[in-house]
Design a protein around this motif. Structure first.
Motif, PDB file in Angstrom:
ATOM      1  N   ASN A 331       0.851  -1.189   0.000  1.00  0.00           N
ATOM      2  CA  ASN A 331       0.000   0.000   0.000  1.00  0.00           C
ATOM      3  C   ASN A 331       0.888   1.240   0.000  1.00  0.00           C
ATOM      4  O   ASN A 331       1.385   1.668   1.037  1.00  0.00           O
ATOM      5  CB  ASN A 331      -0.930  -0.005   1.207  1.00  0.00           C
ATOM      6  CG  ASN A 331      -1.926   1.158   1.174  1.00  0.00           C
ATOM      7  OD1 ASN A 331      -2.028   1.870   0.177  1.00  0.00           O
ATOM      8  ND2 ASN A 331      -2.650   1.348   2.258  1.00  0.00           N
ATOM      9  N   LEU A 332       1.098   1.813  -1.192  1.00  0.00           N
ATOM     10  CA  LEU A 332       1.862   3.047  -1.329  1.00  0.00           C
ATOM     11  C   LEU A 332       0.940   4.210  -0.985  1.00  0.00           C
ATOM     12  O   LEU A 332      -0.024   4.485  -1.695  1.00  0.00           O
ATOM     13  CB  LEU A 332       2.386   3.189  -2.761  1.00  0.00           C
ATOM     14  CG  LEU A 332       3.174   4.457  -3.084  1.00  0.00           C
ATOM     15  CD1 LEU A 332       4.522   4.464  -2.353  1.00  0.00           C
ATOM     16  CD2 LEU A 332       3.390   4.592  -4.593  1.00  0.00           C
ATOM     17  N   THR A 333       1.238   4.903   0.107  1.00  0.00           N
ATOM     18  CA  THR A 333       0.338   5.960   0.585  1.00  0.00           C
ATOM     19  C   THR A 333       0.751   7.354   0.143  1.00  0.00           C
ATOM     20  O   THR A 333      -0.033   8.295   0.269  1.00  0.00           O
ATOM     21  CB  THR A 333       0.260   5.933   2.122  1.00  0.00           C
ATOM     22  OG1 THR A 333       1.577   6.120   2.664  1.00  0.00           O
ATOM     23  CG2 THR A 333      -0.307   4.598   2.607  1.00  0.00           C
ATOM     24  N   GLY A 334       1.973   7.516  -0.376  1.00  0.00           N
ATOM     25  CA  GLY A 334       2.367   8.849  -0.805  1.00  0.00           C
ATOM     26  C   GLY A 334       3.813   8.942  -1.249  1.00  0.00           C
ATOM     27  O   GLY A 334       4.603   8.007  -1.101  1.00  0.00           O
ATOM     28  N   THR A 349      -5.940   4.097  -4.459  1.00  0.00           N
ATOM     29  CA  THR A 349      -6.222   2.840  -5.158  1.00  0.00           C
ATOM     30  C   THR A 349      -5.942   1.617  -4.300  1.00  0.00           C
ATOM     31  O   THR A 349      -6.508   0.559  -4.527  1.00  0.00           O
ATOM     32  CB  THR A 349      -5.407   2.751  -6.457  1.00  0.00           C
ATOM     33  OG1 THR A 349      -4.013   2.908  -6.147  1.00  0.00           O
ATOM     34  CG2 THR A 349      -5.819   3.842  -7.431  1.00  0.00           C
ATOM     35  N   GLY A 350      -5.025   1.740  -3.330  1.00  0.00           N
ATOM     36  CA  GLY A 350      -4.876   0.673  -2.347  1.00  0.00           C
ATOM     37  C   GLY A 350      -3.796  -0.345  -2.576  1.00  0.00           C
ATOM     38  O   GLY A 350      -3.438  -1.066  -1.665  1.00  0.00           O
ATOM     39  N   ARG A 351      -3.197  -0.440  -3.767  1.00  0.00           N
ATOM     40  CA  ARG A 351      -2.135  -1.431  -3.928  1.00  0.00           C
ATOM     41  C   ARG A 351      -1.159  -1.009  -5.020  1.00  0.00           C
ATOM     42  O   ARG A 351      -1.529  -0.429  -6.037  1.00  0.00           O
ATOM     43  CB  ARG A 351      -2.691  -2.811  -4.243  1.00  0.00           C
ATOM     44  CG  ARG A 351      -3.469  -2.924  -5.539  1.00  0.00           C
ATOM     45  CD  ARG A 351      -3.847  -4.371  -5.809  1.00  0.00           C
ATOM     46  NE  ARG A 351      -4.550  -4.511  -7.075  1.00  0.00           N
ATOM     47  CZ  ARG A 351      -4.788  -5.670  -7.665  1.00  0.00           C
ATOM     48  NH1 ARG A 351      -4.395  -6.789  -7.093  1.00  0.00           N
ATOM     49  NH2 ARG A 351      -5.423  -5.730  -8.822  1.00  0.00           N
ATOM     50  N   THR A 352       0.117  -1.315  -4.768  1.00  0.00           N
ATOM     51  CA  THR A 352       1.200  -1.055  -5.702  1.00  0.00           C
ATOM     52  C   THR A 352       2.086  -2.292  -5.731  1.00  0.00           C
ATOM     53  O   THR A 352       2.376  -2.888  -4.694  1.00  0.00           O
ATOM     54  CB  THR A 352       2.020   0.178  -5.268  1.00  0.00           C
ATOM     55  OG1 THR A 352       1.166   1.322  -5.246  1.00  0.00           O
ATOM     56  CG2 THR A 352       3.174   0.429  -6.216  1.00  0.00           C
ATOM     57  N   LEU A 353       2.521  -2.662  -6.916  1.00  0.00           N
ATOM     58  CA  LEU A 353       3.364  -3.837  -7.091  1.00  0.00           C
ATOM     59  C   LEU A 353       4.822  -3.452  -6.924  1.00  0.00           C
ATOM     60  O   LEU A 353       5.280  -2.470  -7.508  1.00  0.00           O
ATOM     61  CB  LEU A 353       3.126  -4.419  -8.494  1.00  0.00           C
ATOM     62  CG  LEU A 353       4.047  -5.544  -8.971  1.00  0.00           C
ATOM     63  CD1 LEU A 353       3.867  -6.786  -8.120  1.00  0.00           C
ATOM     64  CD2 LEU A 353       3.787  -5.852 -10.443  1.00  0.00           C
ATOM     65  N   ILE A 354       5.566  -4.204  -6.121  1.00  0.00           N
ATOM     66  CA  ILE A 354       7.021  -4.038  -6.065  1.00  0.00           C
ATOM     67  C   ILE A 354       7.622  -5.196  -6.838  1.00  0.00           C
ATOM     68  O   ILE A 354       7.285  -6.363  -6.601  1.00  0.00           O
ATOM     69  CB  ILE A 354       7.549  -3.977  -4.612  1.00  0.00           C
ATOM     70  CG1 ILE A 354       9.069  -3.776  -4.618  1.00  0.00           C
ATOM     71  CG2 ILE A 354       7.127  -5.166  -3.767  1.00  0.00           C
ATOM     72  CD1 ILE A 354       9.654  -3.437  -3.255  1.00  0.00           C
TER      73      ILE A 354
END
Length: 481
Positions: A331-334, A349-354
């Motif tokens: 969860n990337l918040t900023g 959006t709630g989710r980011t792929l690393i």
């Protein structure tokens, strides 16, 4: 009247003093979040090419195994012009991003008829004509240089006899010469796991052994096809019996000089799943720069005492999906640039792929545009340059010895702040620094999933704990030694 005039002048002077003090404070705060860097030190060095990949090293420290890791260009014997090399990297990277977006959305076609701890050296893959990273493993008695990919589950290498094989640096694996190699039957649980691991169901081969055939298609037209096999795997000096992998008989694509791919995904046939009892579902890496002589490390196991991190490890939880997923979502918040927080609706959006296999981080348009605007505001005064491929924020820094670069931070759930190393901020499109671009790019729509690429993961210790379902970050000067 005179007293009133004097009072008015005094108030105006006070307001002016307050304004000047505020501006001064803002300037001081801004300077605290900027640093002067040498353009020459930020530039990539042109690569000399070797004729052979030298096996990366391994060591045991306090019960953990470390593999040396390098950038994959370390092994390429092909010589190309600088412009062609760096442009091809972005073209290939863009294809991977499209593939990942489709796979995340379940648009990849489905069926086709047809606790010990260890650490390993990790190298930059620059000489394999891709910006992925490589390590050396041993299958049977053969050293295999493979690309490290957290976005894949199935590990595969090219095998003889080969109907179609691309050029690689290591000798191609010949399972017929190994007494420990076994074919995987098409009615086995491993064969049945293929669809979850690759998006394609395993099928029975035409041979008498009823072997399990596999196929993996990648977004840039690359592919591998062959049969599943079992073989002794040595991760450093750690032995893994009957490791299931893909024996590729028909392979094509931009894999450079690597023998294949090491799958570090979360499910099914990945190395992490197959070695869960040995490594407790934990691995970490520190990605080096693209310099040929730089190296990082890939570590397996829970013992953090072998890390060389300079800041404490901060953990953020993985986002779980309703269905089992190969990918690692956070969860990337900023973001913050020069200490200024970026505001954008895309963070909701709630989710980011690393992902270790994607080079340039991709952000949804609202986030990218807000970040770009603030960066241009703080990185002002430098002449602009034309866009380059997917990168649209470029500068001509050829006349500068030093540049004043604002800090870039990623913020994740659980109040985790990650400082992006300065080497992960600029992409040098021209070796004379006449076209230097911000190493971030926009996705095409808000409903796509953001990706944190390996360019922005440099000089960080990133710990994946699949058992506790979290990912940790710490600053570390990546070096195997």
């Amino acid at each position: 009247m005179a007293e009133a005039k004097t009072l008015l002048i005094s108030m105006l002077l006070s307001l002016l003093l307050l304004l000047l003090l505020t501006i001064s404070i803002e300037e001081v705060q801004c300077l605290q979040h900027k640093a002067v860097y040498s353009v020459k030190k930020l530039q990539w060095r042109k690569l000399s090419h070797t004729l052979k990949c030298h096996p990366q090293k391994s060591r045991r420290d306090k019960g953990s195994l470390t593999l040396e890791m390098k950038h994959c260009d370390y092994c390429s014997e092909k010589t190309q012009t600088w412009d062609k090399v760096i442009r091809n990297r972005l073209i290939s990277d863009n294809s991977r991003v499209h593939y990942l977006q489709a796979k995340i959305k379940k648009q990849v076609p489905g069926k086709m008829v047809y606790s010990t701890k260890d650490e390993i050296p990790l190298y930059s893959g620059v000489k394999l004509l891709t910006l992925n990273y490589i390590i050396t493993l041993q299958l049977g008695k053969r050293n295999m240089t493979v690309l490290v990919d957290t976005g894949s589950d199935l590990t595969w290498v090219q095998c003889d006899p080969c109907k179609l094989c691309y050029s690689q640096q290591d000798p191609i694996l010949n399972p017929g010469l190994s007494r420990s190699y076994k074919s995987v039957a098409c009615n086995s649980s491993s064969c049945q796991s293929l669809e979850g691991a690759t998006g394609f169901a395993g099928v029975c081969g035409a041979d008498q052994k009823n072997s399990c055939n596999y196929v993996v298609n990648y977004g840039d037209g690359s592919y591998t096809r062959g049969e599943l096999g079992r073989e002794r795997l040595y991760v450093g000096k750690t032995y893994v019996k009957d490791f299931v992998f893909g024996c590729g008989r028909n392979n094509k694509g931009l894999f450079g000089g690597a023998s294949g791919i090491l799958g570090l995904g979360r499910i099914n046939l990945s190395l992490i799943s197959q070695t869960y009892k040995k490594f407790d579902g934990v691995f970490s890496y520190c990605l080096p720069s693209t310099e040929v002589d730089s190296s990082g490390s890939l570590t397996f196991g829970r013992d953090a005492s072998v890390y060389k991190n300079s800041t404490p490890i901060s953990y953020t939880k993985m986002i779980s999906n309703p269905e089992p997923s190969t990918f690692y979502f956070l969860n990337l918040t900023g973001f913050s640039i020069g200490g200024v927080a970026i505001q954008a609706p895309g963070f909701a959006t709630g989710r980011t792929l690393i992902d270790s296999g994607t080079v340039i981080s991709r952000l949804v348009p609202s986030v990218y545009n807000a970040l770009k605007t603030e960066f241009l505001k703080q990185f002002s005064g430098y002449p602009t340059a034309p866009s380059y491929s997917i990168l649209d924020t470029c500068f001509n820094l050829s006349a500068y010895e030093n540049v004043n670069i604002p800090t870039l931070n990623m913020h994740f759930e659980d109040t985790v702040k990650v400082n992006v190393d300065v080497l992960g901020m600029f992409y040098f499109a021209k070796d004379d620094a006449s076209q230097v671009c911000l190493a971030l790019a926009s996705l095409s729509s808000e409903d796509e999933v953001g990706i944190i690429g390996n360019f922005q993961q440099r000089n960080l210790r990133i710990v994946y704990d699949t058992k506790k379902s979290n990912v940790g970050f710490a600053e570390e000067a990546c070096s195997y030694t």
